[in-house]
Each structure stands twice: as structure tokens, then as C-alpha cells.
Scaffold this motif. Structure first.
Motif, PDB file in Angstrom:
ATOM      1  N   PHE A   1      -3.539   3.511  -2.157  1.00  0.00           N
ATOM      2  CA  PHE A   1      -3.186   2.956  -3.462  1.00  0.00           C
ATOM      3  C   PHE A   1      -2.519   1.612  -3.202  1.00  0.00           C
ATOM      4  N   LYS A   2      -3.186   0.537  -3.568  1.00  0.00           N
ATOM      5  CA  LYS A   2      -2.717  -0.806  -3.231  1.00  0.00           C
ATOM      6  C   LYS A   2      -2.471  -1.592  -4.517  1.00  0.00           C
ATOM      7  N   PHE A   3      -1.527  -2.524  -4.444  1.00  0.00           N
ATOM      8  CA  PHE A   3      -1.111  -3.249  -5.644  1.00  0.00           C
ATOM      9  C   PHE A   3      -1.540  -4.715  -5.598  1.00  0.00           C
ATOM     10  N   SER A   4      -1.910  -5.210  -6.764  1.00  0.00           N
ATOM     11  CA  SER A   4      -2.264  -6.619  -6.905  1.00  0.00           C
ATOM     12  C   SER A   4      -1.371  -7.258  -7.962  1.00  0.00           C
ATOM     13  N   ARG A   5      -0.750  -8.358  -7.586  1.00  0.00           N
ATOM     14  CA  ARG A   5       0.027  -9.119  -8.572  1.00  0.00           C
ATOM     15  C   ARG A   5      -0.886  -9.973  -9.444  1.00  0.00           C
ATOM     16  N   LYS A   6      -2.128 -10.080  -9.049  1.00  0.00           N
ATOM     17  CA  LYS A   6      -3.071 -10.924  -9.777  1.00  0.00           C
ATOM     18  C   LYS A   6      -3.922 -10.058 -10.691  1.00  0.00           C
ATOM     19  N   GLY A   7      -4.040 -10.471 -11.950  1.00  0.00           N
ATOM     20  CA  GLY A   7      -4.792  -9.678 -12.900  1.00  0.00           C
ATOM     21  C   GLY A   7      -5.465 -10.530 -13.950  1.00  0.00           C
ATOM     22  N   LEU A   8      -5.371 -10.089 -15.194  1.00  0.00           N
ATOM     23  CA  LEU A   8      -6.070 -10.741 -16.302  1.00  0.00           C
ATOM     24  C   LEU A   8      -5.820 -12.244 -16.341  1.00  0.00           C
ATOM     25  N   ARG A   9      -4.547 -12.651 -16.277  1.00  0.00           N
ATOM     26  CA  ARG A   9      -4.224 -14.070 -16.427  1.00  0.00           C
ATOM     27  C   ARG A   9      -4.824 -14.903 -15.300  1.00  0.00           C
ATOM     28  N   GLU A  10      -4.646 -14.424 -14.062  1.00  0.00           N
ATOM     29  CA  GLU A  10      -5.187 -15.173 -12.926  1.00  0.00           C
ATOM     30  C   GLU A  10      -6.713 -15.193 -12.958  1.00  0.00           C
ATOM     31  N   GLY A  11      -7.311 -14.065 -13.364  1.00  0.00           N
ATOM     32  CA  GLY A  11      -8.766 -14.015 -13.452  1.00  0.00           C
ATOM     33  C   GLY A  11      -9.306 -15.005 -14.467  1.00  0.00           C
ATOM     34  N   MET A  12      -8.631 -15.105 -15.609  1.00  0.00           N
ATOM     35  CA  MET A  12      -9.043 -16.085 -16.623  1.00  0.00           C
ATOM     36  C   MET A  12      -8.826 -17.504 -16.140  1.00  0.00           C
TER      37      MET A  12
ATOM     38  N   SER B   1       0.821  -1.201   0.000  1.00  0.00           N
ATOM     39  CA  SER B   1       0.000   0.000   0.000  1.00  0.00           C
ATOM     40  C   SER B   1       0.863   1.262   0.000  1.00  0.00           C
ATOM     41  N   MET B   2       0.431   2.246  -0.775  1.00  0.00           N
ATOM     42  CA  MET B   2       1.080   3.555  -0.821  1.00  0.00           C
ATOM     43  C   MET B   2       0.010   4.635  -0.675  1.00  0.00           C
ATOM     44  N   ASP B   3       0.449   5.855  -0.331  1.00  0.00           N
ATOM     45  CA  ASP B   3      -0.477   6.981  -0.309  1.00  0.00           C
ATOM     46  C   ASP B   3      -0.089   7.975  -1.412  1.00  0.00           C
ATOM     47  N   ARG B   4      -0.786   9.097  -1.451  1.00  0.00           N
ATOM     48  CA  ARG B   4      -0.557  10.069  -2.527  1.00  0.00           C
ATOM     49  C   ARG B   4       0.866  10.624  -2.484  1.00  0.00           C
ATOM     50  N   ASN B   5       1.380  10.881  -1.295  1.00  0.00           N
ATOM     51  CA  ASN B   5       2.749  11.393  -1.183  1.00  0.00           C
ATOM     52  C   ASN B   5       3.766  10.380  -1.686  1.00  0.00           C
ATOM     53  N   ASP B   6       3.512   9.098  -1.422  1.00  0.00           N
ATOM     54  CA  ASP B   6       4.413   8.047  -1.913  1.00  0.00           C
ATOM     55  C   ASP B   6       4.439   8.026  -3.440  1.00  0.00           C
ATOM     56  N   LEU B   7       3.266   8.140  -4.043  1.00  0.00           N
ATOM     57  CA  LEU B   7       3.194   8.183  -5.513  1.00  0.00           C
ATOM     58  C   LEU B   7       3.962   9.387  -6.056  1.00  0.00           C
ATOM     59  N   GLN B   8       3.819  10.507  -5.382  1.00  0.00           N
ATOM     60  CA  GLN B   8       4.526  11.715  -5.815  1.00  0.00           C
ATOM     61  C   GLN B   8       6.031  11.540  -5.689  1.00  0.00           C
TER      62      GLN B   8
ATOM     63  N   ASP C   1      11.330   3.449 -20.305  1.00  0.00           N
ATOM     64  CA  ASP C   1      10.925   4.555 -21.171  1.00  0.00           C
ATOM     65  C   ASP C   1       9.426   4.824 -21.141  1.00  0.00           C
ATOM     66  N   ILE C   2       8.663   3.975 -20.433  1.00  0.00           N
ATOM     67  CA  ILE C   2       7.200   4.147 -20.406  1.00  0.00           C
ATOM     68  C   ILE C   2       6.645   4.225 -18.989  1.00  0.00           C
ATOM     69  N   ILE C   3       7.525   4.296 -18.001  1.00  0.00           N
ATOM     70  CA  ILE C   3       7.056   4.264 -16.616  1.00  0.00           C
ATOM     71  C   ILE C   3       6.452   5.594 -16.169  1.00  0.00           C
ATOM     72  N   LEU C   4       7.000   6.727 -16.649  1.00  0.00           N
ATOM     73  CA  LEU C   4       6.473   8.028 -16.219  1.00  0.00           C
ATOM     74  C   LEU C   4       5.015   8.249 -16.643  1.00  0.00           C
ATOM     75  N   PRO C   5       4.622   7.883 -17.854  1.00  0.00           N
ATOM     76  CA  PRO C   5       3.199   8.032 -18.195  1.00  0.00           C
ATOM     77  C   PRO C   5       2.274   7.263 -17.250  1.00  0.00           C
ATOM     78  N   SER C   6       2.694   6.070 -16.847  1.00  0.00           N
ATOM     79  CA  SER C   6       1.841   5.306 -15.924  1.00  0.00           C
ATOM     80  C   SER C   6       1.752   6.004 -14.568  1.00  0.00           C
ATOM     81  N   ALA C   7       2.848   6.601 -14.115  1.00  0.00           N
ATOM     82  CA  ALA C   7       2.827   7.325 -12.847  1.00  0.00           C
ATOM     83  C   ALA C   7       1.868   8.519 -12.923  1.00  0.00           C
ATOM     84  N   ILE C   8       1.814   9.159 -14.077  1.00  0.00           N
ATOM     85  CA  ILE C   8       0.873  10.269 -14.273  1.00  0.00           C
ATOM     86  C   ILE C   8      -0.567   9.764 -14.161  1.00  0.00           C
ATOM     87  N   VAL C   9      -0.831   8.622 -14.779  1.00  0.00           N
ATOM     88  CA  VAL C   9      -2.184   8.054 -14.718  1.00  0.00           C
ATOM     89  C   VAL C   9      -2.569   7.736 -13.277  1.00  0.00           C
ATOM     90  N   PHE C  10      -1.660   7.111 -12.528  1.00  0.00           N
ATOM     91  CA  PHE C  10      -1.957   6.730 -11.147  1.00  0.00           C
ATOM     92  C   PHE C  10      -2.222   7.954 -10.271  1.00  0.00           C
TER      93      PHE C  10
END
Length: 508
Positions: A286-297, A232-239, A265-274
């Protein structure tokens, strides 16, 4: 037992994950291999996938098929997302894949992609309400769920690869104008989702870009345990992470711990989105999940043969039982230890020797199931192995701090070792340690009362006798091992009570 292979054909990477499921150990990864295909860059302005991109994909799928065969996996499910979905020559791609590799790709919609991400998250993270986000190479999927039921879902037409091509072509990764234009565009896209603003719930982030953000932050704060799932992170951590990336020259990005070279080369755009999403939602965390599309399927596929395989309301319990099974702890053994621990707890509480919260008691009951699991590796270092295995294992359904609490209780040997382990994280004060010491002591004594794993203890109760306490243990069977170990370990209960304890075994 069932084995399947999932091939996730994304706009940025293509990944093969081989899964195995059985009822005792749950869903396990056998293999996880990715390659940075960057298929989105092979789409021209008319959204035609170039031959070079198709050939690259076919080569990757052929290699993945050979790997699957070595693991005796014959059920392979290739799934394509934005890059293939957007290609006007998609039918040609599918036909060539079927004819030349023998795989039938399923092109899923943005809504389906979002749903599988939701499905994975609600079965592996305990939050009842949340907004989920999965940034891919060519699209971004958002969900809102309440009481673990999906309420809203949308797929937005941008991802990290498309953001790069839209705003950063021929520019540095931290070009000021490009960053400003990216943020403006992202905010417009997010604001177009009318159900998203002011939800005031946690954001659960899925995917490789999210994992990289989490790992960068963990490295920057010297995070003491492994794993990003549930981190888990907060807004200041993201900043802070954004500021680090923005202030680092392109040639020096590889020196940032936690940042994958494939995503530098593509990490900063994702940080902007978050950051933009956090502000719009007015998120709580702001919490992270290692499980996504593949695990869901994978869960959806396996549930067809095993309808009771996954329960989104029993995440922690199921994950704990799977961990116990991994280390050959019998269910009956864990349940008996829990039964004894609960009885001791209630007897001590009845005489006001202990006062702890319900949450701590809940963790103790579950720690009883995996107490001293490290003996599977080495009995001479049982406590050490138990602590490090549990504290660094991916246990679904609990926060990281509780995972360490669980490890401290399940590994309890003495006060000195408890303090030594606890100091590594730096998360617990003296009052926390007092509670953990008490509950760990109960577990160690409970283990002594079932040391033979024959379940001889039927009941127990405490009584006062002058200035001392008497514990009557009712048993059925041969208590020789339990009598010896209980006498050796009773000092832990005596310290809790600050009284001498006489243990009397009575046959029933």
C-alpha cells in the motif's frame, strides 16, 4: 516559464494550488492553500445545494482569486467534483460563480477525476502496474493500470463525508455498529467492480485521507525521513493505524500525531475502505502518492504548450535533474562527474577490487549528478546539508530507502560521517555500509578529478606496477586543481584496493 492556478472544489475541502513550470526546474508548487468547506453536508435529501453552501464557496473562491493575483497568476482553472456534480442546482452554482467571482467552474465527471489521478501517479511513481484509489468527500475513484497504460477506471458514489452522513450521524467516530455497517457497505461497493478482485498488484493511494493514514503510521514508528510520497505500508500497518484510531476516544483524536484536525471525524471510514480494498485486490503493498487530481490536471494543461514536459518512463531521472537545477548544479558538471565515476568503477571492477550489484551502481551514477549539492547553502557544512536535503527531498521514482542510499553516497566525506548518517535511519547493515562506503569513495575521488568544473579529464585507466597500482589520467587543459585534489583524495581509492596508488597526469 508558465504559471497556472488550480482550484480543486471537493466535497470535503476546497484547495488552491499555484504551479510554475519551466524546462529546467520542472513543475513546482508556488503556493498550496486549503479550507475545509464540507460542501457535501449542504446537499439536502433531494441533492439541492443550500444557499449557505453556495455563499461559502463563493467567499472561498473570491479569496483564492486575490491570492492568485498576488502571485501574478491569471490562468485559474476551478474544477468541481462530487458535491457540485451531484447538485441538481449545479447550473445556478456555475452561473453565480461566473457572475459574482468571475470564475468559470469546470464540473468533471467521475471518470475524468479518476483519469487525472492516474495521470499524476504514473508520472511521479515508478510502479508499472497498480490499482489507484482516491477517496474524496463524496466519491471514490479507482483505476487499474498495466505497464503504465490505463486499463480500467470507475467512480464509486461514496466518499468520507458521505460515509459519515450515512452511518455516523449522532454517533461517536468509533461506534461499533456504525463501523460494522460501513465495512459491509464498502465491501459491497468494491465487490461490484468486477475487474478489481485478485489483481495482486500494489495499491497507490491518493488524497488527504491517504496522506493522514501515512503520517499517522510514520509518527507511530518514528520514521526517520520526511515525506509521504512513495511511502509504503503493508496490511498489518494499515490494521495498526485502524486499531489506534478505533481505540482512541473522540476527544483524544487531536493527540494523535499526523492526524489533521479537519479529518479526525472522517478518518476511520477511509481506513475501512483502504483495508477492504487491500484484501479484495490481494495487494502486494500500500503506497502513497502526494500527487493526484490537481497535479494530473496541471500536467495535462502544461503539456499543451510543452509536449515533452513529462515522461512517465523517466521519472527518477527527470526528478533528479530538477533537484540538481534547484541547487545550481550545471548539467555538464553532473554529467562529467558521472562519466569519471563510471570509468573509475569499471577500472576497479576490472581488477576485481569491487563487486556490487547493478542497482547500487545505478544509484551511484545518479548520485554523481547531485554530489555535494549542499555546498549551495554552506561550503563549510557541505556534507551535512547534502545528506539532509536529499534524504528529505521529494524525489519521484525511487523508494525511500534508495533515496537515503542516494543521500549517503552524494554526501560522502568519510567513513565516520557515513556511519553517523546511516545510523539515523537504522535501515542498513554492515554489508550495506561497505557498499555505500566504496561507492561514496569513488564519487569523492571523481569529484576531485573535476573540481575546477572545466572538464579537463578525457580518459583514465589503471595498471599494476609491482605491488602498487598506477592511475593514468589523460587531460586537456590546465590540471593544477585536479592534480592537487586527486592527490589529497586518492586515499579513498587506496582503501578500496588495499594498495598504494600513483596518479600520473598525461596531456593529450
Amino acid at each position: 516559464m508558465k504559471r497556472i492556478g488550480l482550484v480543486d472544489i471537493g466535497s470535503n475541502t476546497v484547495r488552491l494550488v499555484l504551479f510554475e513550470y519551466n524546462e529546467e526546474t520542472g513543475l513546482k508548487e508556488l503556493q498550496n492553500i486549503k479550507t475545509p468547506a464540507r460542501l457535501a453536508r449542504y446537499l439536502d435529501e433531494d441533492n439541492v445545494m443550500a444557499e449557505e453552501g453556495i455563499d461559502n464557496l463563493l467567499s472561498i473562491l473570491g479569496s483564492f482569486q486575490k491570492i492568485s493575483e498576488k502571485y501574478d497568476v491569471t490562468e485559474i482553472y476551478p474544477v468541481a467534483t462530487a458535491a457540485i456534480r451531484q447538485s441538481v442546482n449545479v447550473e445556478d452554482i456555475l452561473e453565480r460563480t461566473k457572475n459574482e467571482v468571475g470564475m468559470e467552474i469546470k464540473v468533471i465527471t467521475g471518470k475524468e477525476e479518476a483519469y487525472y489521478g492516474y495521470h499524476a501517479v504514473v508520472h511521479t511513481i515508478s510502479n508499472m502496474d497498480a490499482v489507484t484509489i482516491d477517496i474524496g468527500g463524496g466519491s471514490t475513484e479507482l483505476n487499474f493500470f498495466e505497464n503504465k497504460e490505463l486499463i480500467h477506471s470507475v467512480s464509486l458514489p461514496f466518499g468520507v463525508v458521505t460515509l459519515k452522513s450515512m452511518f455516523f450521524e449522532g454517533k461517536d467516530h468509533n461506534d461499533e455498529d456504525a463501523l460494522e455497517e460501513t465495512e459491509k457497505y464498502v465491501k459491497e461497493q468494491l465487490r461490484s467492480v468486477k475487474w478489481l478482485a485478485k489483481r495482486r498488484v500494489p495499491i497507490l493511494a491518493i488524497g488527504g485521507s491517504a496522506r493522514n493514514i501515512a503520517r499517522i503510521h510514520q509518527s507511530s514508528v518514528n520514521y526517520p525521513i520526511a515525506g509521504v510520497h512513495g511511502y509504503s505500508m503493508d496490511r498489518n500497518d494499515l490494521q495498526d493505524v485502524y486499531d489506534l484510531l478505533e481505540s482512541t476516544k473522540g476527544d483524544d483524536l487531536d493527540d494523535i500525531d499526523g492526524l489533521s484536525k479537519d479529518r479526525s471525524d472522517i478518518i476511520l471510514p477511509s481506513a475501512i475502505v483502504f483495508k477492504s480494498l487491500y484484501d479484495l485486490v490481494r495487494a502486494e503493498e500500500f503506497k502513497f502518492s502526494r500527487k493526484g487530481l490537481r497535479e494530473g490536471m496541471a500536467m495535462s494543461i502544461i503539456s499543451k504548450d510543452y509536449p515533452a514536459a513529462f515522461n512517465k518512463y523517466h521519472i527518477f531521472r527527470d526528478s533528479l535533474m530538477e533537484l540538481a537545477s534547484d541547487f545550481n548544479i550545471l548539467k555538464s558538471e553532473g554529467e562529467k562527474r558521472q562519466e569519471i565515476a563510471e570509468r573509475i568503477y569499471h577500472e576497479l571492477a576490472r581488477f576485481d577490487f569491487i563487486k556490487t550489484g547493478k542497482h547500487e551502481k545505478y544509484l551511484m551514477k545518479n548520485a554523481a549528478h547531485i554530489f555535494y549539492l549542499g555546498s549551495f547553502i554552506d561550503r563549510d557544512a557541505t556534507s551535512q546539508h547534502t545528506y539532509y536535503i536529499i534524504s528529505n527531498s521529494n524525489i519521484n521514482g525511487i523508494v525511500h530507502e534508495d533515496r537515503v542510499r542516494l543521500a549517503l553516497m552524494a554526501s560522502f566525506k568519510n567513513k565516520t560521517l557515513l556511519k553517523f548518517y546511516a545510523e539515523e535511519s537504522g535501515w542498513f547493515d554492515s554489508s550495506d555500509l561497505d557498499v555505500l562506503l566504496t561507492l561514496g569513495s569513488i564519487l569523492k575521488f571523481s569529484n576531485a578529478l573535476n573540481v575546477s568544473n572545466t572538464g579537463i579529464v578525457q580518459d583514465l585507466y589503471l595498471e599494476e606496477e609491482g605491488d602498487d597500482m598506477v592511475m593514468t589520467v589523460k587531460y586537456k587543459g590546465d590540471p593544477i586543481a585536479e592534480e592537487y585534489q586527486a592527490t589529497r583524495q586518492k586515499k579513498h581509492i587506496e582503501k578500496i584496493m588495499d594498495k598504494d596508488l600513483d596518479i600520473r597526469f598525461v596531456e593529450v
